[in-house]
Design a protein around this motif. Structure first.
Motif, PDB file in Angstrom:
ATOM      1  N   THR A 141     -11.862   6.986  19.497  1.00  0.00           N
ATOM      2  CA  THR A 141     -12.240   5.862  20.362  1.00  0.00           C
ATOM      3  C   THR A 141     -12.709   4.703  19.493  1.00  0.00           C
ATOM      4  OG1 THR A 141     -14.568   6.528  20.577  1.00  0.00           O
ATOM      5  CG2 THR A 141     -13.017   7.418  22.204  1.00  0.00           C
ATOM      6  N   VAL A 142     -12.606   3.489  20.035  1.00  0.00           N
ATOM      7  CA  VAL A 142     -13.140   2.318  19.361  1.00  0.00           C
ATOM      8  C   VAL A 142     -13.610   1.338  20.436  1.00  0.00           C
ATOM      9  CG1 VAL A 142     -10.876   1.166  19.191  1.00  0.00           C
ATOM     10  CG2 VAL A 142     -12.715   0.557  17.600  1.00  0.00           C
ATOM     11  N   LEU A 143     -14.770   0.734  20.241  1.00  0.00           N
ATOM     12  CA  LEU A 143     -15.395  -0.148  21.228  1.00  0.00           C
ATOM     13  C   LEU A 143     -15.563   0.559  22.577  1.00  0.00           C
ATOM     14  CD1 LEU A 143     -13.500  -3.513  20.499  1.00  0.00           C
ATOM     15  CD2 LEU A 143     -15.626  -2.669  19.490  1.00  0.00           C
ATOM     16  N   GLY A 144     -15.760   1.885  22.519  1.00  0.00           N
ATOM     17  CA  GLY A 144     -15.949   2.650  23.734  1.00  0.00           C
ATOM     18  C   GLY A 144     -14.676   2.916  24.511  1.00  0.00           C
ATOM     19  N   ARG A 145     -13.524   2.587  23.926  1.00  0.00           N
ATOM     20  CA  ARG A 145     -12.235   2.760  24.595  1.00  0.00           C
ATOM     21  C   ARG A 145     -11.421   3.839  23.886  1.00  0.00           C
ATOM     22  NH1 ARG A 145     -10.149  -3.262  24.139  1.00  0.00           N
ATOM     23  NH2 ARG A 145      -8.234  -2.325  24.993  1.00  0.00           N
ATOM     24  N   PRO A 146     -10.667   4.643  24.603  1.00  0.00           N
ATOM     25  CA  PRO A 146      -9.828   5.659  23.960  1.00  0.00           C
ATOM     26  C   PRO A 146      -8.695   4.998  23.179  1.00  0.00           C
ATOM     27  CG  PRO A 146      -9.311   5.528  26.294  1.00  0.00           C
ATOM     28  CD  PRO A 146     -10.532   4.665  26.080  1.00  0.00           C
ATOM     29  N   ILE A 147      -8.274   5.636  22.118  1.00  0.00           N
ATOM     30  CA  ILE A 147      -7.150   5.143  21.316  1.00  0.00           C
ATOM     31  C   ILE A 147      -5.903   5.922  21.722  1.00  0.00           C
ATOM     32  CG2 ILE A 147      -6.200   4.852  19.006  1.00  0.00           C
ATOM     33  CD1 ILE A 147      -9.134   4.881  17.980  1.00  0.00           C
ATOM     34  N   GLU A 148      -4.891   5.209  22.156  1.00  0.00           N
ATOM     35  CA  GLU A 148      -3.598   5.823  22.474  1.00  0.00           C
ATOM     36  C   GLU A 148      -2.629   5.516  21.338  1.00  0.00           C
ATOM     37  OE1 GLU A 148       0.026   5.793  25.771  1.00  0.00           O
ATOM     38  OE2 GLU A 148      -1.764   4.567  26.090  1.00  0.00           O
ATOM     39  N   TYR A 149      -1.881   6.515  20.918  1.00  0.00           N
ATOM     40  CA  TYR A 149      -0.935   6.328  19.815  1.00  0.00           C
ATOM     41  C   TYR A 149       0.471   6.701  20.273  1.00  0.00           C
ATOM     42  CZ  TYR A 149       1.363   6.875  15.288  1.00  0.00           C
ATOM     43  OH  TYR A 149       2.243   6.781  14.232  1.00  0.00           O
ATOM     44  N   ILE A 150       1.395   5.781  20.064  1.00  0.00           N
ATOM     45  CA  ILE A 150       2.800   5.975  20.414  1.00  0.00           C
ATOM     46  C   ILE A 150       3.631   6.006  19.137  1.00  0.00           C
ATOM     47  CG2 ILE A 150       4.786   5.039  21.676  1.00  0.00           C
ATOM     48  CD1 ILE A 150       2.739   3.317  23.249  1.00  0.00           C
ATOM     49  N   SER A 151       4.540   6.960  19.011  1.00  0.00           N
ATOM     50  CA  SER A 151       5.508   6.947  17.913  1.00  0.00           C
ATOM     51  C   SER A 151       6.902   7.113  18.489  1.00  0.00           C
ATOM     52  CB  SER A 151       5.219   8.068  16.910  1.00  0.00           C
ATOM     53  OG  SER A 151       5.314   9.349  17.519  1.00  0.00           O
ATOM     54  N   ALA A 197     -12.060  -2.824  11.404  1.00  0.00           N
ATOM     55  CA  ALA A 197     -12.096  -4.263  11.672  1.00  0.00           C
ATOM     56  C   ALA A 197     -12.267  -4.541  13.166  1.00  0.00           C
ATOM     57  CB  ALA A 197     -10.825  -4.929  11.149  1.00  0.00           C
ATOM     58  N   VAL A 198     -11.615  -3.755  14.016  1.00  0.00           N
ATOM     59  CA  VAL A 198     -11.785  -3.894  15.466  1.00  0.00           C
ATOM     60  C   VAL A 198     -13.253  -3.676  15.838  1.00  0.00           C
ATOM     61  CG1 VAL A 198     -11.260  -2.834  17.703  1.00  0.00           C
ATOM     62  CG2 VAL A 198      -9.417  -3.276  16.068  1.00  0.00           C
ATOM     63  N   GLU A 199     -13.823  -2.622  15.276  1.00  0.00           N
ATOM     64  CA  GLU A 199     -15.225  -2.308  15.558  1.00  0.00           C
ATOM     65  C   GLU A 199     -16.142  -3.426  15.085  1.00  0.00           C
ATOM     66  OE1 GLU A 199     -17.376   1.852  15.479  1.00  0.00           O
ATOM     67  OE2 GLU A 199     -17.203   1.063  13.448  1.00  0.00           O
ATOM     68  N   ALA A 250     -15.333  -6.579  14.524  1.00  0.00           N
ATOM     69  CA  ALA A 250     -15.079  -7.827  15.242  1.00  0.00           C
ATOM     70  C   ALA A 250     -15.570  -7.766  16.683  1.00  0.00           C
ATOM     71  CB  ALA A 250     -13.585  -8.144  15.218  1.00  0.00           C
ATOM     72  N   GLY A 251     -15.690  -6.553  17.227  1.00  0.00           N
ATOM     73  CA  GLY A 251     -16.129  -6.395  18.606  1.00  0.00           C
ATOM     74  C   GLY A 251     -15.065  -6.758  19.622  1.00  0.00           C
ATOM     75  N   THR A 252     -13.815  -6.801  19.177  1.00  0.00           N
ATOM     76  CA  THR A 252     -12.709  -7.183  20.052  1.00  0.00           C
ATOM     77  C   THR A 252     -11.397  -6.669  19.464  1.00  0.00           C
ATOM     78  OG1 THR A 252     -11.517  -9.064  21.028  1.00  0.00           O
ATOM     79  CG2 THR A 252     -12.435  -9.395  18.841  1.00  0.00           C
ATOM     80  N   THR A 253     -10.365  -6.589  20.293  1.00  0.00           N
ATOM     81  CA  THR A 253      -9.025  -6.256  19.796  1.00  0.00           C
ATOM     82  C   THR A 253      -8.156  -7.502  19.678  1.00  0.00           C
ATOM     83  OG1 THR A 253      -8.286  -5.788  22.072  1.00  0.00           O
ATOM     84  CG2 THR A 253      -9.046  -3.909  20.739  1.00  0.00           C
ATOM     85  N   GLU A 254      -8.713  -8.672  19.958  1.00  0.00           N
ATOM     86  CA  GLU A 254      -7.939  -9.916  19.845  1.00  0.00           C
ATOM     87  C   GLU A 254      -7.429 -10.050  18.410  1.00  0.00           C
ATOM     88  OE1 GLU A 254      -6.381 -13.541  19.192  1.00  0.00           O
ATOM     89  OE2 GLU A 254      -8.355 -13.179  18.282  1.00  0.00           O
ATOM     90  N   ALA A 255      -6.113 -10.203  18.247  1.00  0.00           N
ATOM     91  CA  ALA A 255      -5.458 -10.025  16.954  1.00  0.00           C
ATOM     92  C   ALA A 255      -5.963 -10.963  15.862  1.00  0.00           C
ATOM     93  CB  ALA A 255      -3.946 -10.162  17.119  1.00  0.00           C
ATOM     94  N   LYS A 256      -6.113 -12.240  16.161  1.00  0.00           N
ATOM     95  CA  LYS A 256      -6.534 -13.171  15.114  1.00  0.00           C
ATOM     96  C   LYS A 256      -7.956 -12.876  14.642  1.00  0.00           C
ATOM     97  CE  LYS A 256      -3.427 -17.073  15.897  1.00  0.00           C
ATOM     98  NZ  LYS A 256      -2.517 -16.418  16.831  1.00  0.00           N
ATOM     99  N   ALA A 257      -8.837 -12.508  15.565  1.00  0.00           N
ATOM    100  CA  ALA A 257     -10.209 -12.157  15.185  1.00  0.00           C
ATOM    101  C   ALA A 257     -10.217 -10.883  14.336  1.00  0.00           C
ATOM    102  CB  ALA A 257     -11.061 -11.967  16.433  1.00  0.00           C
ATOM    103  N   VAL A 258      -9.382  -9.914  14.701  1.00  0.00           N
ATOM    104  CA  VAL A 258      -9.302  -8.672  13.933  1.00  0.00           C
ATOM    105  C   VAL A 258      -8.689  -8.937  12.560  1.00  0.00           C
ATOM    106  CG1 VAL A 258      -8.286  -6.373  13.825  1.00  0.00           C
ATOM    107  CG2 VAL A 258      -9.182  -7.221  15.984  1.00  0.00           C
ATOM    108  N   GLY A 259      -7.652  -9.774  12.514  1.00  0.00           N
ATOM    109  CA  GLY A 259      -7.027 -10.104  11.235  1.00  0.00           C
ATOM    110  C   GLY A 259      -7.994 -10.779  10.282  1.00  0.00           C
ATOM    111  N   GLU A 260      -8.812 -11.672  10.817  1.00  0.00           N
ATOM    112  CA  GLU A 260      -9.830 -12.337   9.992  1.00  0.00           C
ATOM    113  C   GLU A 260     -10.841 -11.330   9.464  1.00  0.00           C
ATOM    114  OE1 GLU A 260     -13.225 -15.844  10.482  1.00  0.00           O
ATOM    115  OE2 GLU A 260     -11.570 -15.706  11.932  1.00  0.00           O
ATOM    116  N   LYS A 261     -11.247 -10.389  10.313  1.00  0.00           N
ATOM    117  CA  LYS A 261     -12.210  -9.378   9.886  1.00  0.00           C
ATOM    118  C   LYS A 261     -11.592  -8.426   8.864  1.00  0.00           C
ATOM    119  CE  LYS A 261     -15.710  -9.361  11.300  1.00  0.00           C
ATOM    120  NZ  LYS A 261     -16.968  -9.976  10.816  1.00  0.00           N
ATOM    121  N   MET A 262     -10.309  -8.129   8.994  1.00  0.00           N
ATOM    122  CA  MET A 262      -9.640  -7.272   8.018  1.00  0.00           C
ATOM    123  C   MET A 262      -9.674  -7.894   6.629  1.00  0.00           C
ATOM    124  SD  MET A 262      -6.325  -5.671  10.027  1.00  0.00           S
ATOM    125  CE  MET A 262      -5.823  -4.713   8.593  1.00  0.00           C
TER     126      MET A 262
END
Length: 400
Positions: free
Chosen positions: A63-73, A316-318, A320-332
């Motif tokens: 989980t991240v930010l209290g949300r489950p992580i789903e993985y697709i391959s 980085a998601v954790e 940044a506190g969000t999954t918004e891509a640009k914010a996560v990319g900056e944190k990465m």
């Protein structure tokens, strides 16, 4: 963590009927991998890297930010159009947050374009194209493990001043780009290129090329090749006795999986560039033993890189506190990259994660102490010394 396996048919069905194995109310963070699960690269960077990504998600806690992580391959069948179709379906139906690896250069480039258009994080361990950090670069795209510049530059670092090289190169874009970079390294290191030959992709008999190389007077014969072509080159060079005659063999790209198939007798002495080796540190060994329990084989650099980039993204998601891509990319880019995989890691403006590289030499059967003990590290190369120069970058994010 929920893992979903998609095929192209399932993706189309999903678009028609709105299929989703997880209720919308759970609002998962969705990670997805389009890769080769049944073809040429399925062992080196397909199924094996999927296992590594699953391990990273599990180790993070699912989980991240209290949300489950789903993985697709899903299996993109090494077809860029299938890769694009899968990813567009995931964007519209699954609301995917991050692409975590796409193998095969054309498929990766197509995937990156879709991700960039839709403000989605894209992470690449199994694709080496410089286009991903040049014209395709974006604030949300990252190349983690290797590229077609660093691999030939790395193997050239093991040469001695004044050594003469002869190159046998596959005749398409991959080979030409690698040869250009290795040739420049040979010159930079005080060596000499005494000759080269190009061969058509899919050649089975390399005898004429090997005889030309053997009679060239070269100290080192370089194979710029991959897959079954490279395997045949190595086998036939051993049969011709080139290493026994004192000529050193080198190739920019060689995986543990290939050494296992060849055997140490045929491959011993061959030098290559490594971005990771399972026995490089206690931390690397600990991860690799866990991976082997799951997959049955030790991880190569692409597998280890897939784990590392997935874990870094989730951190980085954790942060940044969000999954918004640009914010996560900056944190990465802000967070340090220092784990069992990345030694002295950092992310440049073009999205390339720079880390130390190694020159590895295949051990002889007598030197090997057990299963998967294939390489000895003969040199460590600071990543910044062999990375693609930013002054040559065409990435719009790079200030010159």
């Amino acid at each position: 963590m929920t893992r979903t396996k998609f095929t192209a048919g399932m993706a189309i069905l999903a678009g028609l009927v709105g299929y989703s194995p997880i209720a919308a109310a759970e609002d998962p963070v969705v990670l997805a991998t389009a890769t080769d699960l049944s073809g040429t690269y399925s062992d080196i960077a397909g199924n094996s890297s999927v296992v590594a990504i699953e391990m990273a998600i599990e180790d993070f806690g699912k989980t991240v930010l209290g949300r489950p992580i789903e993985y697709i391959s899903a299996d993109h069948q090494n077809k860029p159009d299938v890769s694009s179709a899968l990813i567009r379906e995931w964007v519209s139906v699954k609301k995917v947050d991050a692409l975590v690896d796409v193998t095969l250069t054309p498929a990766a480039i197509a995937a990156q374009q879709v991700a960039n258009e839709n403000n989605i994080i894209s992470l690449f361990s199994g694709s080496a194209s410089l286009g991903l950090i040049n014209e395709g670069c974006s604030p949300t795209s990252f190349v983690w493990t290797y590229d077609t510049y660093v691999m030939p530059r790395g193997v050239g670092y093991a040469m001695k001043p004044g050594e003469k090289w002869f190159l046998i190169t596959v005749d398409y874009a991959f080979g030409k780009q690698m040869e250009e970079n290795l040739t420049a390294t040979i010159a930079d290191r005080g060596g000499e290129l005494v000759g080269s030959v190009n061969y058509p992709l899919g050649t089975n008999d390399f005898s004429s090329y090997l005889l030309t190389a053997s009679s060239s007077g070269a100290d080192v014969i370089g194979f710029i090749s991959a897959g079954s072509d490279l395997m045949n080159l190595i086998k036939q060079s051993s049969e011709f006795g080139l290493p026994q005659d004192g000529q050193r063999l080198a190739t920019p790209l060689l995986f543990e999986n290939e050494v296992a198939a060849l055997g140490l007798q045929a491959a011993s002495g061959l030098q290559t560039t490594l971005g990771f080796y399972w026995d490089q540190s206690p931390e690397a060994r600990a991860f690799s033993e866990r991976f082997k329990e799951r997959y049955g084989k030790m991880p190569n650099m692409l597998n280890a890189g897939a784990y590392s980039m997935t874990m870094h993204y989730l951190k980085a998601v954790e942060a940044a506190g969000t999954t918004e891509a640009k914010a996560v990319g900056e944190k990465m880019r802000e967070l340090p990259v220092e784990d069992f995989f990345a030694v002295n890691g950092h992310i440049r403006p073009d999205g390339r994660m720079i880390h130390d590289m190694f020159v590895g030499q295949v051990k002889t059967p007598e030197e090997s102490t057990g299963e998967w003990d294939f390489f000895k590290i003969v040199q460590t190369i600071p990543g910044d010394e062999v990375a693609f120069p930013l002054e040559q970058s065409t990435c719009k994010l790079v200030q010159k």
